[in-house]
Design an enzyme around this catalytic site. Sequence first.
Site, PDB file in Angstrom:
ATOM      1  N   GLU A  92       0.778  -1.387   0.004  1.00  0.00           N
ATOM      2  CA  GLU A  92      -0.107  -0.025   0.044  1.00  0.00           C
ATOM      3  C   GLU A  92       0.764   1.146   0.011  1.00  0.00           C
ATOM      4  O   GLU A  92       1.934   1.164   0.318  1.00  0.00           O
ATOM      5  CB  GLU A  92      -1.003   0.080   1.111  1.00  0.00           C
ATOM      6  CG  GLU A  92      -1.924  -0.994   1.309  1.00  0.00           C
ATOM      7  CD  GLU A  92      -2.972  -1.120   2.381  1.00  0.00           C
ATOM      8  OE1 GLU A  92      -4.093  -1.494   2.161  1.00  0.00           O
ATOM      9  OE2 GLU A  92      -2.356  -0.737   3.434  1.00  0.00           O
TER      10      GLU A  92
ATOM     11  N   CYS B  59       3.735   8.585   1.723  1.00  0.00           N
ATOM     12  CA  CYS B  59       3.857   7.575   2.649  1.00  0.00           C
ATOM     13  C   CYS B  59       4.149   6.311   1.665  1.00  0.00           C
ATOM     14  O   CYS B  59       3.244   5.648   1.101  1.00  0.00           O
ATOM     15  CB  CYS B  59       2.928   7.492   3.621  1.00  0.00           C
ATOM     16  SG  CYS B  59       3.349   6.237   4.929  1.00  0.00           S
TER      17      CYS B  59
ATOM     18  N   CYS C 192       6.048  -7.072   6.969  1.00  0.00           N
ATOM     19  CA  CYS C 192       7.275  -6.594   7.795  1.00  0.00           C
ATOM     20  C   CYS C 192       7.733  -7.647   8.588  1.00  0.00           C
ATOM     21  O   CYS C 192       6.809  -8.246   9.203  1.00  0.00           O
ATOM     22  CB  CYS C 192       6.840  -5.353   8.735  1.00  0.00           C
ATOM     23  SG  CYS C 192       8.204  -4.748   9.741  1.00  0.00           S
TER      24      CYS C 192
ATOM     25  N   CYS D 257       5.998  -5.389  15.744  1.00  0.00           N
ATOM     26  CA  CYS D 257       5.812  -4.601  17.120  1.00  0.00           C
ATOM     27  C   CYS D 257       4.299  -4.795  17.316  1.00  0.00           C
ATOM     28  O   CYS D 257       3.442  -4.892  16.416  1.00  0.00           O
ATOM     29  CB  CYS D 257       5.990  -3.017  16.503  1.00  0.00           C
ATOM     30  SG  CYS D 257       7.543  -2.524  15.846  1.00  0.00           S
TER      31      CYS D 257
ATOM     32  N   CYS E 212       1.244  -2.601  15.844  1.00  0.00           N
ATOM     33  CA  CYS E 212       1.274  -2.279  14.471  1.00  0.00           C
ATOM     34  C   CYS E 212       0.688  -3.497  13.538  1.00  0.00           C
ATOM     35  O   CYS E 212       0.754  -4.479  13.686  1.00  0.00           O
ATOM     36  CB  CYS E 212       2.674  -2.167  14.079  1.00  0.00           C
ATOM     37  SG  CYS E 212       2.753  -1.912  12.135  1.00  0.00           S
TER      38      CYS E 212
ATOM     39  N   CYS F 154      -1.315   5.664  10.269  1.00  0.00           N
ATOM     40  CA  CYS F 154      -0.195   4.967  10.832  1.00  0.00           C
ATOM     41  C   CYS F 154      -0.358   3.759  11.318  1.00  0.00           C
ATOM     42  O   CYS F 154      -1.340   3.456  12.598  1.00  0.00           O
ATOM     43  CB  CYS F 154       0.629   5.672  11.698  1.00  0.00           C
ATOM     44  SG  CYS F 154       1.519   7.087  11.351  1.00  0.00           S
TER      45      CYS F 154
HETATM   46  N1  SAH Z   1       8.874   0.430  10.250  1.00  0.00           N
HETATM   47  C1  SAH Z   1       9.189   1.684  10.139  1.00  0.00           C
HETATM   48  C2  SAH Z   1       8.202   2.619   9.187  1.00  0.00           C
HETATM   49  C3  SAH Z   1       6.806   2.518   9.335  1.00  0.00           C
HETATM   50  S1  SAH Z   1       5.934   2.519  10.471  1.00  0.00           S
HETATM   51  C4  SAH Z   1       9.263   2.042  11.550  1.00  0.00           C
HETATM   52  O1  SAH Z   1       8.426   1.210  12.325  1.00  0.00           O
HETATM   53  O2  SAH Z   1       9.446   3.336  11.984  1.00  0.00           O
HETATM   54  C5  SAH Z   1       5.413   4.370  10.734  1.00  0.00           C
HETATM   55  C6  SAH Z   1       5.146   4.700  12.113  1.00  0.00           C
HETATM   56  O3  SAH Z   1       3.731   4.325  12.592  1.00  0.00           O
HETATM   57  C7  SAH Z   1       6.055   4.003  13.080  1.00  0.00           C
HETATM   58  O4  SAH Z   1       6.554   5.106  14.181  1.00  0.00           O
HETATM   59  C8  SAH Z   1       5.134   3.052  13.774  1.00  0.00           C
HETATM   60  O5  SAH Z   1       5.704   2.668  14.754  1.00  0.00           O
HETATM   61  C9  SAH Z   1       3.976   3.774  13.782  1.00  0.00           C
HETATM   62  N2  SAH Z   1       2.746   2.795  14.203  1.00  0.00           N
HETATM   63  C10 SAH Z   1       2.731   1.543  13.833  1.00  0.00           C
HETATM   64  N3  SAH Z   1       1.555   0.904  14.312  1.00  0.00           N
HETATM   65  C11 SAH Z   1       0.980   2.120  14.638  1.00  0.00           C
HETATM   66  C12 SAH Z   1      -0.780   2.185  15.165  1.00  0.00           C
HETATM   67  N4  SAH Z   1      -1.466   1.347  15.375  1.00  0.00           N
HETATM   68  N5  SAH Z   1      -0.965   3.325  15.737  1.00  0.00           N
HETATM   69  C13 SAH Z   1       0.055   4.599  15.535  1.00  0.00           C
HETATM   70  N6  SAH Z   1       1.259   4.366  14.872  1.00  0.00           N
HETATM   71  C14 SAH Z   1       1.606   3.227  14.689  1.00  0.00           C
HETATM   72 FE1  SF4 Z   2       7.302  -3.235  11.184  1.00  0.00          FE
HETATM   73 FE2  SF4 Z   2       5.233  -1.960  12.095  1.00  0.00          FE
HETATM   74 FE3  SF4 Z   2       7.383  -2.467  13.653  1.00  0.00          FE
HETATM   75 FE4  SF4 Z   2       7.466  -0.652  11.724  1.00  0.00          FE
HETATM   76  S1  SF4 Z   2       6.112  -0.405  13.505  1.00  0.00           S
HETATM   77  S2  SF4 Z   2       9.054  -2.134  12.235  1.00  0.00           S
HETATM   78  S3  SF4 Z   2       6.313  -1.586  10.104  1.00  0.00           S
HETATM   79  S4  SF4 Z   2       6.103  -4.060  12.714  1.00  0.00           S
END
Ligand code: SAH
Ligand code: SF4
Length: 413
Positions: A122, A135, A142, A146, A149, A387
């Site tokens: 996406e 974005c 991934c 996390c 996420c 995000c």
């Molecule tokens: N993988 C990279 C970039 C993609 S995520 C990273 O983790 O930095 C972009 C941002 O969105 C990151 O800071 C991530 O931690 C945040 N993010 C992920 N899931 C989210 C959620 N459910 N609500 C708010 N922010 C979130």
């Molecule tokens: Fe991967 Fe989501 Fe963690 Fe970013 S926040 S490193 S996209 S699992």
Amino acid sequence: MVDTTLMSIPGQVDPVPVARDITPREDGRVDLIGLPKKDITALFEGAGLDKRQAKLRAKQVFHWLYHRGVTDFEAMTDIAKTMRPWLAERFVIGRPDVVEAQHSTDGTRKWLLKTTDGHEFEMVFIPDADRGTLCVSSQVGCTLNCRFCHTGTMRLVRNLTPGEIVGQVMLARDSLGEWPKGRMDDLGDESEAEYTADGRLLTNIVMMGMGEPLYNFDNVRDALQLVMDGDGLALSKRRITLSTSGVVPAMARCGEEIGVNLAVSLHAVTKEIRDEIVPINKKYGLEELLQACADYPGASNARRITFEYVMLKDKNDSDEDAHELVRLLKKYKLPAKVNLIPFNPWPGAAYECSTPERIRHFSNIVFEGGISAPVRTPRGRDIDAACGQLKTAAEKKSRAQRDREAAEAEAQA
Ligand code: SAH
Ligand code: SF4
């Protein structure tokens, strides 16, 4: 034949075998998108042009691809008419396939895209009053997971190629109608006036879509170098931000080899909590990460590092957390700004978002500590474009639904 040889890409918990990242086309033609000028030159030479011709043609073609955004060799009007079919027989100008395009009530747009070998990913465009941010995804899914996420729950992972990464920017320009208009083959006095490239909507790029960009560093670097090339898309490195969850060994290279702005997904200030919500912390701990930030080439008060902090209720949002955040950023003398992100929920997530009062309070403490800490407004929530909500439609289907579809496809075959 599609090359499905498996290779492994680094993942925190267990490396996942993924399909190789360059997939040859079945018709044998080569996609030029994603290749630097020197590779295009070499391909033209390999196809029979002499050195001088190859160099000249590569320069012209590069300009048409990345500055003018054409997708058809026939449109390259300063290249001889007889040469255009010669190019079309051997090369293509690719774009990711669009599976679905959605428009949010707040103007945010999301595209579900597909690679030629069928992987979905996406991309999101977020318009603001003074800028428009694309974005961009770096991987399908991934390998990190996390806990908050949605992308981290995708099973399918593959690195995107430089062409698929820069292809997102090209596609966004196509969709927004933002390629310079007018003729360039005979830039005489009159036609020069027709040739305009001003007032664009797409002004900034953030590597914050699906995937961990520093686990696909080489491809991300090659793609961003194309985005920054002055003969092509020509976006300044100051308008590009790469976000990492903290792949410490690749951070210095990112600063040295691409020099873009850095954002770090910090999200917690103690080992216990960060280990839980950002598991890569078990490999590269907080202190190591903050030291790598302090050493990041190019960071300064004029170009601060952004620390992203997702607000999770009763998890990382206390006053003590806010004070500790200030202490840590000061200890490492970091030119920092903090971005507080209200948690965006998704079905099955184990967390809740902190209350607006808690977020405001947290923000005030950090601000009083001398560090700017704005709260990011969630965008595109109604189309799951915010995000951490990116997860492809195919992946959102239940296992039962996928099994049913597979059985139907088999029955039809
Ligand atoms: N993988 C990279 C970039 C993609 S995520 C990273 O983790 O930095 C972009 C941002 O969105 C990151 O800071 C991530 O931690 C945040 N993010 C992920 N899931 C989210 C959620 N459910 N609500 C708010 N922010 C979130
Ligand atoms: Fe991967 Fe989501 Fe963690 Fe970013 S926040 S490193 S996209 S699992």
